[in-house]
Design a protein around this motif. Structure first.
Motif: not given
Length: 214
Positions: A29-36, A65-70, A73-78, A103-107
């Motif tokens: 899994c790849i976790e991608v943390t995003i901020k404003d 949020w589940d996102h497209l695989q890389m 690897y599964k990609t998750v946005l945080k 869905n509030k938990h998928s891109s």
């Protein structure tokens, strides 16, 4: 450099940025943390009074949020979504993530791929391929179906045909409602008895032409 690349791939613009990347090898899994960013409120209006005198009050709890695989690897946005406050009317609301789907938990990209795959293979297989519970895919599919069904205009319907169709062993059937003029499918219901008419959408009969006949 890597964070900027992911930000561009996600098309975040200048109001959001990738602050952290983490590869969890054991979980594939790849976790991608995003901020404003400081530009988030530029051009934004209060949904209540339409004023632009806004500030960031605080941030909600972290969401995934589940996102497209890389690759494999599964990609998750945080992200901890910011909550805005209107200084004029005191309204407070959570700013919606621009990448979020129905869905509030998928891109949006995740859902677009899932919908495409579900047109060509069973939902359970799509779930295994995308590494997600197929029940989540069913929920996403139902929301999109309901949204598109709400747009249907049946005011010109004049003739509706109903026929049964066997879909599985053990005498399992569905009844299909069809527009007899253009042969398009209007609705499908489980079973083949009189109860299938009760399963049809409430506005199915309300929105058809008064002269329509079954």
């Amino acid at each position: 450099m890597t964070e900027q690349l992911f930000a561009e791939m996600l098309n975040l613009g200048d109001k959001w940025e990738v602050s952290k990347l983490e590869v969890l090898a054991e979980q594939s899994c790849i976790e991608v943390t995003i901020k404003d960013t400081a530009k988030l409120l530029e051009g934004m209006e209060c949904p209540c009074c339409k004023r632009t005198d806004l500030i960031i009050k605080d941030h909600a709890n972290e969401r995934l949020w589940d996102h497209l695989q890389m690759w494999t690897y599964k990609t998750v946005l945080k992200c901890r979504l910011p909550r805005a406050l209107c200084k004029s009317c005191k309204k407070t609301w959570t700013i919606r993530a621009p990448w979020e789907g129905v869905n509030k938990h998928s891109s949006k990209d995740f859902e677009a791929l899932a919908l495409t795959l579900m047109r060509h293979m069973p939902v359970s297989k799509v779930g295994k391929l995308m590494k997600v519970d197929d029940q989540k895919l069913w929920r996403i599919l139902r929301v999109y179906i309901d949204k598109e069904r709400a747009k249907l205009d049946w005011s010109e319907l004049t003739r509706i045909g109903v026929d049964e169709l066997s879909i599985a062993k053990g005498h399992r059937y569905v009844s299909v409602f069809v527009d007899m003029e253009n042969h398009s499918v209007l609705f499908a219901a489980d079973g083949k008895d009189a109860q299938v008419f009760e399963q049809s959408p409430r506005n199915f009969t309300e929105r058809r032409s008064p002269s329509c006949n079954y």
